[in-house]
Design a protein around this motif. Structure first.
Motif, PDB file in Angstrom:
ATOM      1  N   LYS A  30      10.966  67.860  11.534  1.00 29.36           N
ATOM      2  CA  LYS A  30       9.916  67.646  10.521  1.00 29.36           C
ATOM      3  C   LYS A  30      10.337  66.549   9.542  1.00 29.36           C
ATOM      4  CE  LYS A  30       7.648  72.092  10.830  1.00 29.36           C
ATOM      5  NZ  LYS A  30       8.015  73.490  10.702  1.00 29.36           N
ATOM      6  N   VAL A  31      11.611  66.545   9.173  1.00 30.57           N
ATOM      7  CA  VAL A  31      12.105  65.488   8.274  1.00 30.57           C
ATOM      8  C   VAL A  31      11.901  64.121   8.946  1.00 30.57           C
ATOM      9  CG1 VAL A  31      14.154  64.480   7.161  1.00 30.57           C
ATOM     10  CG2 VAL A  31      13.830  66.963   7.137  1.00 30.57           C
ATOM     11  N   ILE A  32      12.251  64.036  10.228  1.00 36.37           N
ATOM     12  CA  ILE A  32      12.143  62.778  10.971  1.00 36.37           C
ATOM     13  C   ILE A  32      10.675  62.372  11.131  1.00 36.37           C
ATOM     14  CG2 ILE A  32      12.512  61.750  13.266  1.00 36.37           C
ATOM     15  CD1 ILE A  32      15.222  63.412  13.252  1.00 36.37           C
ATOM     16  N   ASN A  36      10.995  58.574   9.779  1.00 42.58           N
ATOM     17  CA  ASN A  36      11.745  58.423  11.035  1.00 42.58           C
ATOM     18  C   ASN A  36      12.922  57.460  10.917  1.00 42.58           C
ATOM     19  OD1 ASN A  36      10.479  55.984  11.152  1.00 42.58           O
ATOM     20  ND2 ASN A  36       9.663  56.240  13.222  1.00 42.58           N
ATOM     21  N   ASN A  37      13.305  57.092   9.683  1.00 44.45           N
ATOM     22  CA  ASN A  37      14.527  56.319   9.457  1.00 44.45           C
ATOM     23  C   ASN A  37      15.557  57.103   8.670  1.00 44.45           C
ATOM     24  OD1 ASN A  37      13.737  54.035  10.841  1.00 44.45           O
ATOM     25  ND2 ASN A  37      12.728  53.146   9.063  1.00 44.45           N
ATOM     26  N   TYR A  42      19.017  62.485  11.439  1.00 47.38           N
ATOM     27  CA  TYR A  42      19.477  62.229  12.817  1.00 47.38           C
ATOM     28  C   TYR A  42      20.916  62.720  13.020  1.00 47.38           C
ATOM     29  CZ  TYR A  42      15.349  59.456  13.932  1.00 47.38           C
ATOM     30  OH  TYR A  42      14.053  59.057  14.186  1.00 47.38           O
ATOM     31  N   HIS A  43      21.758  62.442  12.048  1.00 48.24           N
ATOM     32  CA  HIS A  43      23.166  62.864  12.155  1.00 48.24           C
ATOM     33  C   HIS A  43      23.270  64.382  12.285  1.00 48.24           C
ATOM     34  CE1 HIS A  43      26.173  59.600  11.362  1.00 48.24           C
ATOM     35  NE2 HIS A  43      25.038  58.949  11.323  1.00 48.24           N
ATOM     36  N   ILE A  66      21.854  54.907  15.914  1.00 44.66           N
ATOM     37  CA  ILE A  66      22.465  53.583  16.045  1.00 44.66           C
ATOM     38  C   ILE A  66      21.390  52.485  15.995  1.00 44.66           C
ATOM     39  CG2 ILE A  66      23.659  52.057  17.695  1.00 44.66           C
ATOM     40  CD1 ILE A  66      25.398  54.617  18.370  1.00 44.66           C
ATOM     41  N   GLU A  67      20.222  52.777  16.566  1.00 43.05           N
ATOM     42  CA  GLU A  67      19.102  51.819  16.489  1.00 43.05           C
ATOM     43  C   GLU A  67      18.750  51.542  15.025  1.00 43.05           C
ATOM     44  OE1 GLU A  67      15.382  52.794  18.529  1.00 43.05           O
ATOM     45  OE2 GLU A  67      16.627  53.478  20.214  1.00 43.05           O
ATOM     46  N   ILE A  68      18.692  52.607  14.223  1.00 44.17           N
ATOM     47  CA  ILE A  68      18.310  52.474  12.816  1.00 44.17           C
ATOM     48  C   ILE A  68      19.402  51.771  12.018  1.00 44.17           C
ATOM     49  CG2 ILE A  68      17.784  53.754  10.698  1.00 44.17           C
ATOM     50  CD1 ILE A  68      16.766  56.016  12.556  1.00 44.17           C
TER      51      ILE A  68
END
Length: 196
Positions: A30-32, A36-37, A42-43, A66-68
């Motif tokens: 939900k946070v993402i 989405n950055n 993500y971690h 890693i993309e971000i």
């Protein structure tokens, strides 16, 4: 007023602490969805997947991280841990090299690299990385203990007496250093080993 994003994030941290992993995953997704950055989301999500041994999802999540933000040495380090558990040592080495490239003083990355080379039975390379670990963290008693173990292994394989003796002396020196720094295993080993 706490934002919705933070509400889910703190709920996720609470769920992780209470080992409610499904709820934590839902909160972090939900946070993402909201942002989405959000690197922290993500971690933590990748870490949860790692903890529940869903290694493929952990890797996918670290990839997104890693993309971000491709400059984060920690992401490469943690993805390397996943690769180690998957026994994909070459990919783990690649990630650890990237982590070290981004942070030259990353003693944990050097240490983990030594673990990978030990698993590959490349003991001299493992020793090289343990020594680099100690350059950045000279109080790392576990690294000294591992050097003791690796030099012991090398001495067992060595046929030439002179080199064998050198390895044994180095092994004992590192055991003593680990013991001097207060590592219980090393202290116990020193106390129990009458040959030292």
């Amino acid at each position: 007023m706490i934002s919705e994003e933070n509400k889910y994030f703190y709920s996720a941290l609470n769920n992780i602490q209470n080992k409610k992993y499904d709820e934590a995953i839902n909160d972090l997704l939900k946070v993402i969805e909201i942002d989405n950055n959000n690197l922290d989301a993500y971690h933590n999500l990748a870490r949860v997947y790692y903890d529940i041994k869903d290694y493929d999802k952990a890797i996918d999540t670290y990839n997104k991280s890693i993309e971000i933000y491709p400059y984060d040495s920690d992401t490469y380090y943690y993805r390397a841990e996943v690769y180690i558990d998957k026994k994909d040592y070459d990919k783990a080495i690649e990630d650890l090299e990237k982590a070290i490239e981004k942070n030259k003083g990353y003693s944990d990355a050097y240490y983990l690299m030594s673990v990978v080379y030990r698993k590959k039975k490349k003991y001299k390379k493992a020793i090289k990385y343990l020594k680099e670990t100690l350059e950045f963290n000279p109080e790392d008693y576990i690294a000294y203990y591992d050097l003791y173990k690796l030099y012991s292994i090398l001495s067992n394989y060595e046929k030439e007496d002179e080199i064998k003796e050198k390895y044994i002396i180095k092994s004992q020196k590192y055991l003593k250093k680990s013991s001097d720094l207060g590592y219980e295993k090393a202290i116990e080993k020193l106390n129990n080993d009458t040959s030292l």
